[in-house]
Design an enzyme around this catalytic site. Structure first.
Site, PDB file in Angstrom:
ATOM      1  N   GLU A 310       0.821  -1.204   0.000  1.00 21.03           N
ATOM      2  CA  GLU A 310       0.000   0.000   0.000  1.00 21.03           C
ATOM      3  C   GLU A 310       0.863   1.265   0.000  1.00 21.03           C
ATOM      4  O   GLU A 310       0.623   2.198   0.761  1.00 21.03           O
ATOM      5  CB  GLU A 310      -0.953  -0.004   1.197  1.00 21.03           C
ATOM      6  N   ASP A 384      -8.275  -9.201   4.330  1.00 28.33           N
ATOM      7  CA  ASP A 384      -8.101  -8.032   5.196  1.00 28.33           C
ATOM      8  C   ASP A 384      -9.163  -7.915   6.279  1.00 28.33           C
ATOM      9  O   ASP A 384     -10.085  -7.104   6.142  1.00 28.33           O
ATOM     10  CB  ASP A 384      -8.120  -6.764   4.328  1.00 28.33           C
ATOM     11  N   GLU A 412     -12.655  -2.071  11.978  1.00 21.49           N
ATOM     12  CA  GLU A 412     -12.634  -1.385  10.685  1.00 21.49           C
ATOM     13  C   GLU A 412     -13.750  -1.872   9.759  1.00 21.49           C
ATOM     14  O   GLU A 412     -14.402  -1.078   9.085  1.00 21.49           O
ATOM     15  CB  GLU A 412     -11.275  -1.604  10.015  1.00 21.49           C
TER      16      GLU A 412
HETATM   17  O1  GCW Z   1      -7.049  -2.924   6.351  1.00 22.73           O
HETATM   18  C1  GCW Z   1      -6.190  -2.090   5.683  1.00 22.73           C
HETATM   19  C2  GCW Z   1      -6.564  -0.771   6.211  1.00 22.73           C
HETATM   20  C3  GCW Z   1      -5.425   0.207   6.267  1.00 22.73           C
HETATM   21  C4  GCW Z   1      -4.257  -0.468   6.974  1.00 22.73           C
HETATM   22  C5  GCW Z   1      -3.864  -1.692   6.192  1.00 22.73           C
HETATM   23  C6  GCW Z   1      -2.761  -2.461   6.867  1.00 22.73           C
HETATM   24  C7  GCW Z   1      -2.632   0.536   8.384  1.00 22.73           C
HETATM   25  O2  GCW Z   1      -7.631  -0.260   5.476  1.00 22.73           O
HETATM   26  O3  GCW Z   1      -5.871   1.320   6.975  1.00 22.73           O
HETATM   27  O4  GCW Z   1      -3.173   0.401   7.126  1.00 22.73           O
HETATM   28  O5  GCW Z   1      -4.940  -2.561   6.083  1.00 22.73           O
HETATM   29  O6  GCW Z   1      -3.082  -3.357   7.616  1.00 22.73           O
HETATM   30  O7  GCW Z   1      -1.603  -2.157   6.653  1.00 22.73           O
END
Ligand code: GCW
Length: 718
Positions: A310, A384, A412
């Site tokens: 990311e 995720d 989240e």
């Molecule tokens: O779940 C995603 C999230 C991001 C997060 C990323 C991760 C910290 O949307 O906000 O970043 O994973 O775990 O690195």
């Protein structure tokens, strides 16, 4: 007249002192309210009238202070500190090494039974005396034993003939804070970060100590205080002083501080032109930086790293591997006993056919190439933190590398802090999953505790849901998730039932009928959320960016960040084909799981659309079509959310008023949002299935355009 006024004032003061304290949630599960059961109180005074907790270290002093404060608060007793057992009952706590009395009372205990963090609690009679011993080889073990004993007292459990032996299953039990230096918290829904970087190091907020205390009470022994989307600034001297001040508050509670390391730090704050992990100058920069950290924080825990994921920088920017990057940092912290936790949550800029496969593909070839002090930190599922995912296929697939799971305590993808979703069932589901890595019975928990592959370094991480709101977690029941994470990191075999019961008794009530009612709600709540959000293996269909609320129609932007990439609904059917004929992700699981997942007839229905694209007419085990089943699941989710509210309303006057009012409002939001999820998802999917809603499924309140048109501003957590 004056006398009358004084009398009145005195009466008023008394009245307010005896009024029940409204519970604002600050005290968490450590309320230590006065016990009212007289028999139990008598028992406490029989057992613990005299206290002998010896030892000079700060952790042992904490154990001493915590026990006396907790006991006095719960019983009103005034304890006597003694140098030898006295009177009717004495509690004796200490390490085998520092207390000859402890060693002699438990002379049958073999070395290694408790280790540094485990403990023994035993109560017995010696002549006419009651003796309770809390003992460990290490001072942290004594502290954990004391918190265990306080938990027994707080839940008014029997005190005689205690024979408890505990030892944590994992070595590193850590919270991960996604807290930024500007005070915001990524995916945080409980206010600003608890760390006040601006006022540190000179101002030590009382919350820091209370935070450490709460964590220690559930066996958490470390905290990564900064976001994995890291800021190099925290590694500057100015910020390290602040970190050192926090470490000082945590130390007496046995908690180590860790930091996230931004891979490009040598360039950003070190004046170098590269961050290539094989470059001698870079290696040296990290060595010096680490030495500086350890001068300020001698017990610094180490680094957590998100690299090449990311947009975060990493070794791949220089053509190097994750192992090159991790080993370089590990080399820097090794002389000081530090560790590196390298995250497996990686996916690069070339959108893969199936993102779920990427971590496995990148990490399995590196198995066995990491230094001894590296752990690979793996999210519980391959995508995720979804309401339901299969366990991550890396568990079991890296026998030569310690893996530690990362669970998300912050919600989240589970309604932020507004929905009551008790996560112990989710965590336990992963931990109890059979990987078949070494035949049947090779559970994820066995990978994690090191027994399956003989890892000596073990750990578990939980992404914190803590913020500066008065009740710490925004939702009162968010505290139960923090609690559950700690308890499961200590003992992955604990049942969600037991964890819920402990938490309810310490936080809300001892009334058995209410405890049962609340536990029923908590234990079903994860399935309820799955039902109204992503039933039958659906995943990642939430709104873009903030991830709060439904967004199955999201189709713009990077494909593997959209919903359509994951649900693949069309007029024929729905679901992600990860079979051997599809993306092949099933093959990342050991036999026979690969075949079980590969066949829709044997694939568990709660993961069906994770692994299969199936026609809307596909016949489910219930005999219904897939479409009907999906609709009914959504409806069940809504019904349960409404039932929670109805049940909670029946508790008015029976539990603390402030707790009642707070949770009632949250549950009412949850019921409303559950319906929103159902209506938005079903009206959207209906455009593909073109089938009517089956009987029992309520008509949506609005049409699809309405749901698609909703816009929200400033949703927290980004
Ligand atoms: O779940 C995603 C999230 C991001 C997060 C990323 C991760 C910290 O949307 O906000 O970043 O994973 O775990 O690195």
């Amino acid at each position: 007249m004056k006398q009358k006024i004084l009398l009145l004032l005195a009466i008023l003061a008394l009245a307010s002192a005896s009024a029940v304290q409204a519970d604002d949630g600050y005290r968490l599960w450590l309320k230590h309210d006065r016990i009212t059961d007289r028999t139990y109180l008598r028992e406490c005074s029989r057992q613990f009238g005299n206290v002998m907790i010896t030892g000079e270290s700060s952790v042992l002093r904490t154990a001493h202070d915590e026990f006396i404060a907790g006991l006095e608060s719960m019983t009103g007793m005034e304890v006597t500190e003694v140098r030898a057992p006295e009177g009717r009952g004495t509690i004796i706590a200490g390490t085998f090494g520092s207390s000859p009395l402890v060693a002699s009372l438990l002379s049958d205990v073999q070395p290694g039974i408790t280790g540094e963090e485990g403990y023994i609690i035993r109560s017995f009679r010696q002549g006419r005396r009651n003796i309770t011993v809390v003992a460990s080889e290490g001072e942290r073990g004594v502290l954990y034993g004391i918190f265990h004993l306080l938990r027994i007292i707080e839940s008014e459990s029997p005190l005689d003939n205690l024979t408890i032996t505990e030892k944590p299953a994992t070595k590193l039990r850590l919270l991960n804070h996604w807290d930024n230096l500007d005070g915001t918290v990524e995916r945080g829904y409980a206010g600003a970060s608890i760390w006040n970087w601006h006022l540190l190091p000179d101002y030590i907020h009382p919350r820091y100590r209370d935070y450490a205390r709460a964590n220690a009470s559930i066996g958490i022994n470390g905290t990564v205080i900064t976001n994995v989307n890291a800021n190099a600034l925290v590694l500057t001297y100015q910020y390290l002083l602040k970190v050192a001040a926090l470490a000082e508050v945590m130390r007496p509670y046995g908690i180590k501080v860790y930091l996230t390391a931004r891979f490009s730090s040598p360039r950003e704050i070190g004046g170098l032109t590269t961050a290539d992990p094989l470059d001698p100058e870079v290696i040296n920069w990290w060595k010096e930086k680490v030495a500086e950290i350890y001068t300020l924080i001698p017990d610094f825990g180490g680094f957590l790293v998100k690299a090449n994921s990311e947009g975060q920088p990493g070794p791949q920017n220089y053509g190097r591997s994750h192992a090159d990057g991790a080993n370089m940092l590990a080399g820097a912290v090794a002389p000081f006993g530090g560790v590196v936790m390298w995250r497996a949550f990686v996916y690069d800029n070339n959108v893969p056919v199936d993102r779920a496969k990427q971590a496995y593909n990148e990490f399995v070839p590196l198995d066995g190439t990491f230094r001894d002090n590296v752990l690979i930190q793996v999210k519980n599922g391959p995508v995720d933190f979804q309401p339901r995912e299969p366990f991550h296929p890396l568990f079991g697939a890296m026998p030569g590398t310690p893996l530690m799971p990362e669970f998300q305590v912050t919600q989240e993808y589970l309604g932020c802090a507004t929905h009551l979703v008790f996560l112990a069932p989710l965590f336990s589901e992963t931990l109890a999953s059979d990987t078949y890595a070494a035949g049947p019975g090779s559970k994820v928990s066995g990978v994690i505790d090191g027994t399956l592959h003989g890892y000596t370094l073990t750990g578990m991480a939980g992404v914190s849901n803590i913020g500066s709101e008065r009740n710490w977690t925004g939702h009162l029941f968010g505290q139960a998730n923090w609690y559950a994470f700690g308890r499961l990191a200590w003992n992955p075999a604990l049942s969600p039932e037991q964890i819920a019961s402990e938490w309810i008794r310490m936080t809300i009530t001892h009334d058995p009928a209410i405890e049962e009612g609340i536990a029923g709600m908590m234990l079903s709540s994860r399935e309820t959320a799955v039902n109204y959000m992503t039933p039958l293996g659906l995943h990642h269909i939430m709104a873009e960016g903030h991830h709060w609320g439904p967004g199955p129609w999201v189709e713009r932007g990077r494909p593997d960040w959209t919903s359509v990439y994951y649900h693949k609904a069309d007029t024929v059917g729905i679901g992600f084909d990860r079979t051997k004929n599809g993306s092949g992700a099933v093959s990342q699981y050991f036999p026979p799981l690969d075949s079980i997942f590969n066949d829709p007839r044997s694939c568990p229905e709660n993961l069906l659309l994770w692994f299969h694209h199936l026609p809307w007419y596909h016949v489910m085990k219930s005999g219904r079509t897939l479409w009907d089943e999906m609709c009914i699941k959504y409806q069940e989710g809504v019904d349960s959310a409404e039932d929670y509210l109805t049940y909670w309303e029946s508790l008015e006057g029976k539990i603390d008023g402030e707790q009642f009012g707070h949770v009632r409002q949250m549950l009412s939001i949850q019921a409303k949002e559950a319906r929103w999820w159902k209506d938005a998802c079903l009206t959207y999917f209906q455009t593909f299935s073109r089938m009517p809603f089956p009987d029992g499924v309520e008509q949506p309140l609005h049409n699809l355009e309405y749901y698609r048109g909703l816009r929200f501003h400033y949703v927290p957590g980004i």
